[in-house]
Design an enzyme around this catalytic site. Structure first.
Site, short mmCIF file in Angstrom:
data_model
loop_
_atom_site.label_atom_id
_atom_site.label_comp_id
_atom_site.label_asym_id
_atom_site.label_seq_id
_atom_site.Cartn_x
_atom_site.Cartn_y
_atom_site.Cartn_z
NE ARG A 117 28.06 -2.23 32.11
CZ ARG A 117 27.31 -2.48 33.17
NH1 ARG A 117 27.05 -3.74 33.52
NH2 ARG A 117 26.81 -1.50 33.90
CE LYS A 182 34.18 3.89 30.75
NZ LYS A 182 32.76 3.54 30.93
NE ARG A 316 27.41 7.34 34.69
CZ ARG A 316 27.74 6.14 34.21
NH1 ARG A 316 28.27 5.23 35.00
NH2 ARG A 316 27.57 5.84 32.94
P1 ATP Z 1 28.44 1.57 33.09
O1 ATP Z 1 28.64 2.17 34.43
O2 ATP Z 1 27.11 1.05 32.86
O3 ATP Z 1 29.54 0.66 32.68
P2 ATP Z 1 29.31 3.46 31.11
O4 ATP Z 1 28.51 4.60 30.55
O5 ATP Z 1 30.61 3.79 31.73
O6 ATP Z 1 28.38 2.82 32.17
P3 ATP Z 1 30.49 1.44 29.38
O7 ATP Z 1 29.74 0.47 28.60
O8 ATP Z 1 31.41 0.93 30.45
O9 ATP Z 1 29.41 2.41 29.96
O10 ATP Z 1 31.36 2.34 28.39
C1 ATP Z 1 30.81 3.13 27.37
C2 ATP Z 1 30.87 4.59 27.78
O11 ATP Z 1 32.20 4.96 28.08
C3 ATP Z 1 30.47 5.54 26.64
O12 ATP Z 1 29.10 5.76 26.67
C4 ATP Z 1 31.30 6.79 26.92
O13 ATP Z 1 30.64 7.64 27.84
C5 ATP Z 1 32.51 6.27 27.61
N1 ATP Z 1 33.68 6.13 26.69
C6 ATP Z 1 33.69 5.79 25.38
N2 ATP Z 1 34.93 5.74 24.90
C7 ATP Z 1 35.76 6.02 25.94
C8 ATP Z 1 37.16 6.10 26.09
N3 ATP Z 1 38.01 5.87 25.08
N4 ATP Z 1 37.64 6.44 27.31
C9 ATP Z 1 36.82 6.67 28.36
N5 ATP Z 1 35.48 6.60 28.29
C10 ATP Z 1 34.95 6.27 27.09
#
Ligand code: ATP
Length: 318
Positions: A117, A182, A316
């Protein structure tokens, strides 16, 4: 040969998990040993762990099962395009919206510009995870797209449960988690005009077996190999996910979020736990209480039960 074709051919040969000498690889591909070595460096830059031993040659650190266009296409009834090396599967479909049949899929082994995002990066090393996107034309228009990423998340977790993969949860609005780490991200992007059909691209990156040494991820992450000890067939899992997406989107067109809140709340990673919502410079903390019928997240704060919705919010844990 087409761009990347030599690297992909080398990977195909190495995917048996044995040593292959530079000479043997070069002979097969009619290139010099120096060229082989250059291509190996390029493959390593895609995030593939290859080591070399003097006198033996090159070997993959981990076995690798490559995706297979024919196998994928034979198991689904939407058009599938496997593009092993791509910028972003979502971008590829976004660029071709006028040309695509609803349900069309793009899948890749590696993304050089995978995204999450708000332009954040989705780290996408070659051959060890899944990166796939589906185009969907939603007649109900943009307003009808609210809640769609929640529906997709639930459908995917439930599909994994059906094949015996248990313990995966959801983080509002669109991530899959395993023990607070994640595992996968869902990114819904859209274009269209008010009053007309919405053109949606639903993308997903799911970690299957990523090297612990992978760089660039700014938060705790997990892989499907942490969830299950059974070997994962990448082609089979990809087709399961494609079929799941197709069914979930067709059902969403008919039922929207009806009857959906309980299904989402059952899988909520943070239900009853203390969380904070980050909205630009503003932060709110409280106890997470699941979602409502609009797809908003509910937070119990000192001022009572508050609802939050919108693409700019990140949740978070504490
Ligand atoms: P939100 O809660 O806003 O979705 P988010 O930081 O999880 O926040 P996303 O857009 O869902 O944002 O995903 C991008 C983020 O996920 C990156 O900034 C990084 O921290 C994390 N990320 C990137 N690549 C991977 C991966 N392969 N596996 C897990 N996490 C990842």
């Amino acid at each position: 040969m087409k761009e990347h074709a030599v690297k992909l051919a080398i990977l195909d040969m190495l995917s048996d998990g044995h040593f292959h000498s530079g000479e043997e690889l070069g002979d097969q591909l009619e290139i010099s040993r120096a060229a082989v070595s250059k291509h190996i460096k390029g493959i390593q830059a895609w995030g593939v762990d290859i080591f070399s031993v003097q006198g033996k040659g090159y070997k993959l650190a981990d076995s690798m099962q490559l995706l297979n266009q024919q196998q994928l296409q034979n198991s689904v009834d939407v058009p599938v395009e496997l593009i092993p090396v791509i910028g972003s599967t979502n971008q590829y479909l976004m660029d071709r919206i006028g040309l695509l049949q609803s349900g069309s899929v793009c899948i890749a082994e590696y993304q050089s510009q995978g995204r999450g995002r708000r332009g954040r990066e989705w780290v996408s090393p070659f051959g060890c995870n899944l990166y796939l996107s589906m185009y969907w034309r939603l007649e109900a228009g943009m307003a009808g797209a609210m809640g769609l990423s929640l529906v997709v998340g639930v459908a995917i977790v439930e599909a994994l449960e059906k094949i015996g993969i248990e313990g995966i949860k959801l983080k509002w609005p669109n991530d899959l988690y395993f023990y607070d780490k994640k595992l996968a991200g869902i990114l819904v992007e859209m274009s269209g005009q008010a009053g007309a059909a919405a053109h949606l691209v639903i993308g997903m990156g799911m970690n299957l077996k990523m090297a612990a040494s992978t760089q660039g991820i700014t938060q705790p992450w997990s892989c499907l190999s942490d969830v299950t000890e059974s070997a994962i067939d990448r082609n089979q899992l990809a087709t399961t996910l494609i079929n799941t997406l197709q069914t979930a989107l067709s059902e969403y067109e008919i039922h929207g979020m009806q009857g959906f809140v309980e299904r989402w709340n059952r899988l909520d990673n943070y239900l009853g736990r203390e969380v904070r919502l980050i909205m630009g410079a503003r932060e709110v903390s409280g106890i997470s209480c699941g979602i409502n019928e609009q797809g908003a997240v509910l937070i119990r704060t000192n001022s009572g039960l508050e609802t939050y919705i919108g693409g700019e919010i990140s949740l978070r844990g504490m």
